[in-house]
Design an enzyme around this catalytic site. Structure first.
Site, PDB file in Angstrom:
ATOM      1  N   HIS A   9       0.820  -1.212   0.000  1.00  0.00           N
ATOM      2  CA  HIS A   9       0.000   0.000   0.000  1.00  0.00           C
ATOM      3  C   HIS A   9       0.854   1.262   0.000  1.00  0.00           C
ATOM      4  CE1 HIS A   9      -3.596  -2.359   1.948  1.00  0.00           C
ATOM      5  NE2 HIS A   9      -3.243  -2.814   0.754  1.00  0.00           N
TER       6      HIS A   9
ATOM      7  N   HIS B 189      -9.127  -1.713  -5.519  1.00  0.00           N
ATOM      8  CA  HIS B 189      -8.068  -2.030  -4.564  1.00  0.00           C
ATOM      9  C   HIS B 189      -7.110  -3.073  -5.137  1.00  0.00           C
ATOM     10  CE1 HIS B 189      -6.033  -2.254  -0.718  1.00  0.00           C
ATOM     11  NE2 HIS B 189      -5.945  -3.557  -0.930  1.00  0.00           N
TER      12      HIS B 189
ATOM     13  N   HIS C 191      -1.263 -11.292  -4.712  1.00  0.00           N
ATOM     14  CA  HIS C 191       0.123 -10.941  -4.392  1.00  0.00           C
ATOM     15  C   HIS C 191       1.133 -11.941  -4.969  1.00  0.00           C
ATOM     16  CE1 HIS C 191      -0.964  -7.528  -2.018  1.00  0.00           C
ATOM     17  NE2 HIS C 191      -1.758  -8.254  -1.240  1.00  0.00           N
TER      18      HIS C 191
ATOM     19  N   ASP D 107      -3.063  -2.837  -5.420  1.00  0.00           N
ATOM     20  CA  ASP D 107      -2.090  -3.869  -5.055  1.00  0.00           C
ATOM     21  C   ASP D 107      -1.136  -4.184  -6.213  1.00  0.00           C
ATOM     22  OD1 ASP D 107      -2.948  -4.215  -2.455  1.00  0.00           O
ATOM     23  OD2 ASP D 107      -4.216  -5.942  -2.897  1.00  0.00           O
TER      24      ASP D 107
ATOM     25  N   HIS E 248      41.753  14.562 -39.728  1.00  0.00           N
ATOM     26  CA  HIS E 248      41.889  13.324 -38.938  1.00  0.00           C
ATOM     27  C   HIS E 248      40.730  12.383 -39.243  1.00  0.00           C
ATOM     28  CE1 HIS E 248      42.480  10.705 -35.381  1.00  0.00           C
ATOM     29  NE2 HIS E 248      43.668  11.263 -35.271  1.00  0.00           N
TER      30      HIS E 248
END
Length: 464
Positions: free
Chosen positions: A79, A261, A288, A265, A366
């Site tokens: 959170h 929500h 999760h 997550d 060069h």
């Protein structure tokens, strides 16, 4: 999306109880320097160990995301990490005197409010985005989980959840830009089903939970005796089931608050990739365990894409210093002004860019018919980049000269040709003392090291 790294202007703190441990903790947000990233620090433990916000350090995903490093654990980090992503804060030290951030109201909004109170500070470093260039997929057939990251030019997230519940049914939530996170997602609270509640309580996984920081979904008929038991469990005089199938602790802030929500997550867990993302995330039935597994897949793709010790240069992003700002610090002018922009600057490291074109005057000789940038000019351009670092250590750099004193261990590893973009990195090897600076310089074309040297220089105040 912000293009430069940010931290906060001042230290701020808040206190509360952890959802799963039930331990009261004080959490302090501390400003951090560029490229520090997000780190937690357990100041209650001996040695005050730090824990990086890194998906490879996740040790438990049973009901939240738990990190462990240096003998210290931090529980339920998702959170607060989601709040940092939503505010586009890149560098922060989060000090805790307990094992878990406070749950607050079960969302991210109170973290956002206290961080906004601290104010935001733009830093002299570009954000190192990981831009997804091809599809990255994760599937867990057993849980019917599917997650995919697709190419896009910003950060957008869509989530679908389906719990086979008559109360929730199938829900969707999405944001099309991370700037929408605060208004649309941050206030959405954690939730669980009633049938999970007692199991979690008996497993000691919601010691700090009460009926003010979680939505409890009731998906079956509940007897008065069980309601009385729930009231006792949460130290409430009475609880009851509303007609929407939610316990009477809270009013839903959105009809699809549970899906929102879940999106929160996802954002918090994917912060553990370690860099801001440019990707479109599509997630079906995430949790999760899936979020962290997906974060690891993204991190592996990020590591495969390139090394992080090479200065990150995106020509689409504004520089830390443009040519006019460089001209205000360095005295060099055409044809010896060899740094076009500065893309990173802090107290010990600087990174600059030189676009090499056929119009460089040294290519006339060069070499005719075989243009190669002289090694001495590469070193000079690298030294001018280092000069920005040294002159930035004084308050009035326009009143100082920089002089080359020495060069050691110089190597040229590949020819530099017209059309190449040289990216220089100079890092101090020791603090500047008495106006003398020693630094390691490296020059890259793409991911290839083309030149390196250890250089010593002095700064001398101009005579009035």
């Amino acid at each position: 999306m912000k293009v430069k790294q940010h931290t906060i202007k001042k230290q701020v703190e808040l206190s509360g109880v952890g959802l799963h441990t039930g331990v009261i903790s004080n959490m302090t947000f501390v400003p951090a320097p560029p490229n520090h990233g997000i780190k937690f620090q357990r100041i209650d433990l001996e040695g005050r160990p730090t824990v990086d916000a890194d998906c490879d350090l996740v040790v438990d995903v049973s009901r939240g995301t738990t990190l462990e490093q240096n003998g210290a654990r931090v529980y339920t980090v998702e959170h607060v990490l989601a709040a940092l992503v939503g505010l586009e804060i890149d560098n922060l030290l989060i000090q805790l005197d307990g094992p878990e951030p406070p749950i607050m109201d079960g969302s991210s909004i109170q973290f956002i409010e206290v961080l906004e109170d601290a104010g935001f500070e733009e830093q002299n470093a570009l954000r190192r985005f990981f831009e997804v260039t091809e599809s990255i997929q994760y599937k867990d057939p057993a849980r019917e989980v599917e997650m995919v990251a697709l190419p896009t030019d910003n950060y957008r997230v869509t989530v679908m959840v389906d719990y086979n519940s008559p109360v929730l049914g199938s829900q969707h939530a999405s944001i099309t830009d991370i700037g929408q996170f605060k208004a649309e997602i941050a206030s959405c609270r954690t939730f669980c089903f009633l049938h999970e509640l007692e199991m979690l309580y008996n497993s000691n996984l919601i010691k700090g939970g009460d009926l003010n920081n979680a939505i409890v979904v009731v998906d079956r008929i509940v007897e008065e005796k069980e309601l009385a038991h729930l009231a006792k469990m949460f130290n409430k005089p009475k609880v009851e089931v509303r007609k929407e199938g939610i316990l009477n602790n809270v009013e839903l802030r959105y009809r699809n608050e549970p899906a929102r929500h879940k999106l929160l997550d996802v954002v918090g867990d994917l912060a553990l990739v370690g860099r801001p993302l440019r990707a479109q995330i599509l997630a079906a039935r995430p949790g999760h365990a899936a979020n962290v597994a997906f974060a690891k897949k993204i991190k592996r793709a990020m590591e495969k894409a390139g090394s992080t010790h090479i200065p990150y240069y995106d020509p689409k992003l504004p520089p830390v210093m443009d040519i006019n700002q460089i001209s205000n610090i360095l005295p060099h002018r055409y044809p010896f002004q060899l740094v076009d922009k500065i893309i990173y600057l802090d107290e010990t490291v600087v990174a600059g860019v030189k676009n090499v074109t056929m119009n460089e005057p040294f290519f006339m000789g060069h070499f005719p018919g075989n243009p190669v940038m002289p090694g001495v000019m590469q070193v000079e351009a690298m030294a001018q980049t280092g000069g920005i670092l040294v002159l930035s250590s004084v308050e009035d750099p326009e009143n100082y000269w920089t002089y080359f004193l020495g060069i050691e261990n110089c190597k040229f590893r590949r020819m530099v040709l017209p059309g190449d973009t040289l990216v220089f990195k100079c890092e101090l090897l020791a603090p500047i003392r008495r106006g003398i600076a020693k630094m390691k310089g490296e020059a890259y074309v793409g991911n290839t090291l083309v030149c390196e040297a250890v250089m010593t220089a002095s700064i001398t105040r101009k005579e009035v």
